[in-house]
Structure formats: structure tokens, C-alpha cells
Design an enzyme around this catalytic site. Structure first.
Site, mmCIF file in Angstrom:
data_model
loop_
_atom_site.group_PDB
_atom_site.id
_atom_site.type_symbol
_atom_site.label_atom_id
_atom_site.label_comp_id
_atom_site.label_asym_id
_atom_site.label_seq_id
_atom_site.Cartn_x
_atom_site.Cartn_y
_atom_site.Cartn_z
ATOM 1 N N LEU A 223 0.827 -1.196 0.000
ATOM 2 C CA LEU A 223 0.000 0.000 0.000
ATOM 3 C C LEU A 223 0.870 1.258 0.000
ATOM 4 O O LEU A 223 1.758 1.412 0.840
ATOM 5 C CB LEU A 223 -0.909 0.017 1.237
ATOM 6 C CG LEU A 223 -1.882 -1.162 1.368
ATOM 7 C CD1 LEU A 223 -2.614 -1.096 2.701
ATOM 8 C CD2 LEU A 223 -2.873 -1.174 0.212
ATOM 9 N N SER B 81 6.384 6.942 0.445
ATOM 10 C CA SER B 81 6.208 6.104 1.630
ATOM 11 C C SER B 81 5.170 5.032 1.329
ATOM 12 O O SER B 81 4.211 5.273 0.590
ATOM 13 C CB SER B 81 5.749 6.944 2.825
ATOM 14 O OG SER B 81 5.546 6.130 3.965
ATOM 15 N N SER B 82 5.399 3.859 1.885
ATOM 16 C CA SER B 82 4.462 2.764 1.625
ATOM 17 C C SER B 82 4.531 1.736 2.733
ATOM 18 O O SER B 82 5.432 1.752 3.576
ATOM 19 C CB SER B 82 4.785 2.097 0.281
ATOM 20 O OG SER B 82 6.080 1.511 0.327
ATOM 21 N N SER B 83 3.553 0.845 2.728
ATOM 22 C CA SER B 83 3.523 -0.291 3.644
ATOM 23 C C SER B 83 3.705 -1.556 2.820
ATOM 24 O O SER B 83 2.864 -1.895 1.980
ATOM 25 C CB SER B 83 2.192 -0.335 4.413
ATOM 26 O OG SER B 83 2.141 -1.475 5.252
#
Length: 314
Positions: free
Chosen positions: A77, A85-87
């Protein structure tokens, strides 16, 4: 989607995700299964972005079921619209974390805090005092710290460093004499030697609160079980030089076995760490007496007088 619904459905969605990760072999360690089942990913992904035919679309809590189910899917995500930025997908995170081959008593330095979810998983696995995470973007680090605090993790609170610390004094065989002696006082005194011990931590100050006298030492004002109460615990004044780069930790215990002999009552307390604050009067740099110290830019409160504990109004 309100908070009550989120709190109701999130644990079940986590269990479903963990079951899928275990089924496809992404998680084989029971300890990591427990960590993924406990760490609330939705707190670290309050919004994410998806590409649509019309461009990038933000999906947040207002999207309800779509947001929460996607957060607890094995999906990478993007958490910032500029894609900085991400997960990471949970299956890949699980594979990397298991590759660490942790036994459970290690201290881990994470370089790159990101959104904080990985630090939360490590904190579940090792305990948050065993996790130190650093990042380079102040806003991202601040967001991650806030999300970690909301989730109940504080991996940056304590950092222990080896140093020679004061451990007591010892009387020597030498003595010094000052002034005239009398029949009852020879005006001579043994000198003492300061003792130090190399330790990995040291207590800077401490404070106490009596749950039966939460507002006054002269009048019983007990805390009410099951009810949230705001209390202030004053710390003993102490002059201490903190080396550059050192991080201060705050430990909260139910008794002080070094100074008291408590009886075990079986009582427990819950502390809202996200709503708590520590105020420290502090100065920085070199000071030349009697120059008045200039406080550093921190949130502090300083008592204006010492209270009379025997005054019935206190």
C-alpha cells in the site's frame, strides 16, 4: 466507519490475514504469527492511494469496509500521494522478519522507520524496549511515533549505554581536621571515596504516588477502580549531565523495591501512554556560573515553591 466498528472487525481481519500467510508458507514461526495477529496495521495506514482511470485516489477510514479490508489484505500500500512512503505487503514483511532468525532476547536497530508498522511487529516479538528505530524524514518519524504510541508501542523510550555511574561512597582511613577541637569534637573527619560501577543504565531521578492518597498526603483520596484519573507524579530534583546522543527512558512500576518493602496486593494499573507527558527542566551547552541557565526549547513545568506537606490544604 466508526471506531467501535473498527475495534470489532480489525482483530478478526488480522486473524484471517495471518491464517492466509501461514497457509502459503509466508509465516512458519508461531511467535511471528502471534506478532502479526496482534499488531494493528490499520493504525499505521490511516489512508492509502490507488491508481484509477482518473488518476490517484485516496482511500481512508471514510471508505469504510473497503479501507479496512484492503489494509488487512496481503497488499503493498502506497501511503503518500507522492509515492515516497508505503507499507510493504505483509507476506514479504513476514519473510524478511523470519529471516532474522530471532530467539527473542535480541536488541534490534531498524534503519528506516517508515510508517512504523515493522517496528510494531518487532516490538510484539521482542518487547518495545528491545527495538530502536531511526528515520531521516522528521514528519514520517513523528507520524510513526504517534501511531506506535496509539498502538501501545514505545520502542524509542529507552536506550542503555555503558558508563561508569555513581554506586555509593566508602570511608577511607585518611582524615582531615578543620578548626579547633573540643572535649566532645576533635574537628577531624574521615574522608570518603566516591565509588562508581560500569553499568548499562542508570537512574537519573524517581518519584512516587500513593494510590490511596492520589491528591494529598494528609487526606485519603484513593483512585477509583475502573475509572480513568489524571495524576501528576513529581520527580526528585537532580542535577545530571546527560551525554550527547543519549536517550532518556521512563519506567513505571507498581512499587519501588529499592526503597520500600511493599506487600503484594495483586493490584494492576492501566496507563494511557499516548496521553501522558514527561516535563523536564533542562539546559544545554556550557554554563559559566553564576550565569542563569537558559532552558532549551522543550515543554517544561517548574514548581514555584516547595509545598508544605503538613498543610491541610495540600
Amino acid at each position: 466507519m466508526n471506531q467501535q466498528v473498527i475495534d470489532q472487525w480489525a482483530p478478526e481481519l488480522r486473524r484471517t490475514l495471518v491464517g492466509a500467510l501461514a497457509a502459503d508458507g509466508s509465516i512458519t514461526d508461531a511467535a511471528w504469527r502471534a506478532a502479526f495477529a496482534a499488531a494493528p496495521r490499520h493504525l499505521f495506514v490511516p489512508r492509502f492511494y490507488q491508481n484509477t482511470s482518473e488518476g490517484s485516489a485516496q482511500i481512508d477510514v471514510s471508505a469504510g469496509d473497503q479501507w479496512l479490508r484492503t489494509v488487512y489484505s496481503d497488499t503493498h500500500l502506497v501511503t503518500k500521494d507522492d509515492v515516497t512512503s508505503s507499507s510493504t505487503a505483509p507476506s514479504l514483511m513476514a519473510t524478511m522478519l523470519e529471516a532474522l532468525d530471532l530467539s527473542g532476547d535480541e536488541t534490534v536497530l531498524e534503519v528506516g522507520t517508515g510508517i512504523g508498522y515493522n517496528a510494531a511487529l518487532l516490538s510484539e516479538r521482542l518487547g518495545d524496549t528491545q527495538v530502536v528505530s531511526i528515520g531521516i524524514d522528521p514528519q514520517s518519524v513523528d507520524d510513526a511515533r504517534r501511531h506506535l504510541a496509539t498502538a501501545g508501542y514505545h520502542p524509542l523510550l529507552i536506550d542503555y549505554g555503558e558508563a561508569d555511574r555513581f554506586s555509593g561512597i566508602r570511608r577511607t582511613d585518611d582524615s582531615t581536621c578543620e578548626g579547633e577541637s573540643t572535649s566532645y569534637d576533635d574537628a577531624c573527619y574521615y574522608t570518603v571515596e566516591k565509588l562508581t560501577t560500569e553499568t548499562d543504565h542508570g537512574i537519573v531521578s524517581r518519584g512516587w504516588i500513593d494510590a490511596a492518597h492520589s491528591k494529598s498526603l494528609s487526606k485519603p483520596t484513593p483512585l477509583t477502580p475502573g475509572q480513568w484519573t489524571t495524576v501528576t507524579v513529581p520527580l526528585r530534583a537532580q542535577d545530571e549531565v546527560i551525554p550527547k546522543g543519549r536517550i532518556l527512558g521512563l519506567a513505571v512500576t507498581l512499587s519501588d523495591t529499592e526503597w520500600t518493602s511493599p506487600n503484594d496486593t495483586g493490584a494492576t494499573i492501566d496507563i494511557d501512554l499516548a496521553g501522558s507527558k514527561l516535563n523536564l527542566p533542562a539546559t544545554s551547552g556550557k554554563l559559566t556560573a553564576p550565569t542563569k541557565p537558559q532552558p532549551i526549547d522543550v515543554d517544561i513545568t517548574t514548581p514555584t515553591h516547595r509545598p508544605d506537606l503538613h498543610d491541610q490544604k495540600n
